[in-house]
Design a protein around this motif. Sequence first.
Motif, short mmCIF file in Angstrom:
data_model
loop_
_atom_site.label_atom_id
_atom_site.label_comp_id
_atom_site.label_asym_id
_atom_site.label_seq_id
_atom_site.Cartn_x
_atom_site.Cartn_y
_atom_site.Cartn_z
N PRO A 1 39.38 19.53 26.48
CA PRO A 1 38.67 18.64 25.56
C PRO A 1 37.61 17.75 26.22
O PRO A 1 36.74 17.24 25.53
N ASP A 2 37.68 17.57 27.54
CA ASP A 2 36.66 16.74 28.19
C ASP A 2 35.36 17.50 28.44
O ASP A 2 34.35 16.91 28.82
N VAL A 3 35.34 18.81 28.21
CA VAL A 3 34.13 19.62 28.37
C VAL A 3 33.40 19.63 27.04
O VAL A 3 33.99 19.97 26.01
N THR A 4 32.13 19.25 27.05
CA THR A 4 31.37 19.12 25.80
C THR A 4 30.55 20.36 25.46
O THR A 4 29.85 20.37 24.46
N ALA A 5 30.67 21.41 26.24
CA ALA A 5 29.97 22.66 25.93
C ALA A 5 30.66 23.37 24.77
O ALA A 5 31.84 23.14 24.50
N GLN A 6 29.94 24.23 24.06
CA GLN A 6 30.48 24.94 22.90
C GLN A 6 31.75 25.70 23.25
O GLN A 6 32.71 25.71 22.50
N PHE A 7 31.77 26.36 24.38
CA PHE A 7 32.89 27.22 24.75
C PHE A 7 33.80 26.49 25.74
O PHE A 7 33.78 26.76 26.94
N ASN A 8 34.61 25.56 25.23
CA ASN A 8 35.49 24.77 26.09
C ASN A 8 36.96 25.18 25.95
O ASN A 8 37.85 24.39 26.15
N ALA A 9 37.18 26.45 25.62
CA ALA A 9 38.54 26.98 25.51
C ALA A 9 38.59 28.36 26.18
O ALA A 9 37.58 29.07 26.24
N TYR A 10 39.78 28.70 26.67
CA TYR A 10 39.98 29.92 27.44
C TYR A 10 41.19 30.67 26.91
O TYR A 10 42.11 30.07 26.36
N ILE A 11 41.19 31.97 27.14
CA ILE A 11 42.34 32.81 26.80
C ILE A 11 42.83 33.50 28.06
O ILE A 11 42.06 34.13 28.78
N PHE A 12 44.14 33.36 28.31
CA PHE A 12 44.81 34.07 29.40
C PHE A 12 45.74 35.08 28.75
O PHE A 12 46.55 34.73 27.90
N ASP A 13 45.63 36.35 29.13
CA ASP A 13 46.43 37.41 28.52
C ASP A 13 47.55 37.92 29.42
O ASP A 13 48.14 38.96 29.15
N GLY A 14 47.86 37.18 30.47
CA GLY A 14 48.88 37.61 31.42
C GLY A 14 48.29 38.28 32.63
O GLY A 14 48.96 38.44 33.64
N THR A 15 47.03 38.68 32.53
CA THR A 15 46.34 39.33 33.63
C THR A 15 45.09 38.57 34.05
O THR A 15 44.87 38.30 35.22
N ASP B 1 30.82 32.79 16.94
CA ASP B 1 31.36 32.06 15.79
C ASP B 1 32.41 31.02 16.17
O ASP B 1 32.93 30.33 15.30
N PHE B 2 32.72 30.90 17.46
CA PHE B 2 33.61 29.83 17.92
C PHE B 2 32.82 28.52 17.83
O PHE B 2 31.82 28.34 18.51
N ASP B 3 33.28 27.61 16.97
CA ASP B 3 32.49 26.43 16.63
C ASP B 3 32.88 25.22 17.49
O ASP B 3 33.23 24.16 16.97
N GLY B 4 32.83 25.39 18.79
CA GLY B 4 33.15 24.29 19.70
C GLY B 4 31.96 23.38 19.91
O GLY B 4 30.89 23.62 19.36
N PRO B 5 32.19 22.34 20.68
CA PRO B 5 33.39 22.08 21.44
C PRO B 5 34.55 21.64 20.55
O PRO B 5 34.34 21.11 19.46
N VAL B 6 35.75 21.91 21.03
CA VAL B 6 36.95 21.55 20.27
C VAL B 6 37.70 20.44 21.00
O VAL B 6 37.67 20.33 22.22
N ALA B 7 38.38 19.61 20.20
CA ALA B 7 39.10 18.46 20.74
C ALA B 7 40.60 18.71 20.87
O ALA B 7 41.26 18.08 21.68
N HIS B 8 41.11 19.65 20.05
CA HIS B 8 42.56 19.88 20.05
C HIS B 8 42.82 21.21 19.38
O HIS B 8 41.93 21.81 18.79
N GLY B 9 44.07 21.68 19.45
CA GLY B 9 44.43 22.93 18.80
C GLY B 9 45.94 23.10 18.71
O GLY B 9 46.71 22.37 19.33
#
Length: 168
Positions: free
Chosen positions: A56-70, A79-87
């Motif tokens: 949440p401290d990153v103000t860029a649009q893409f401030n979230a990540y996905i880890f798939d185990g690898t 269409d990801f409407d960031g930046p996001v504050a919570h989830g």
Amino acid sequence: WEFMSTANFLVGNILYDVRLVGTDYVLHEHNPPSNILGSDKVISMSNGDQLCIICPDVTAQFNAYIFDGTSTVAISDADFDGPVAHGCFIDGFFVFIKANSNKFFISDLRDGLAYDALDYATAESDPDNLKACAVLGGILYLFGEFTFEQWRSEAQGAGFPFVKASVG
């Protein structure tokens, strides 16, 4: 975070897990390295197959990540409407609170890397900026600066699957 039966944690900008090797527990850096941006506390949620990490401290649009185990990748769907504050996670969807707004949006069903620009709603009963979300008893709670709203998912075909829950 416990994800895929393994303890995972973030140190700096690198995601690690703890593995049992013989009789010893060892720290394992994921390869390739995660390079998660940000320098403050993060928020995480899981759908069982993917671990989502929000910075949440990153103000860029893409401030979230996905880890798939690898591997770990930044969410980069246009269409990801960031930046996001919570989830949070509910009924197959990652739910995100858009920073500095009363808007929330969701991922595609069981896919934290895919988004539809039309899958959003706003908390408007007494509009204030949303700060957090949580799930309790199958109800999505949206917490604003001064108010909160309850939403529930409804099985339906196409379209946004959440409706405002009746209070009563």
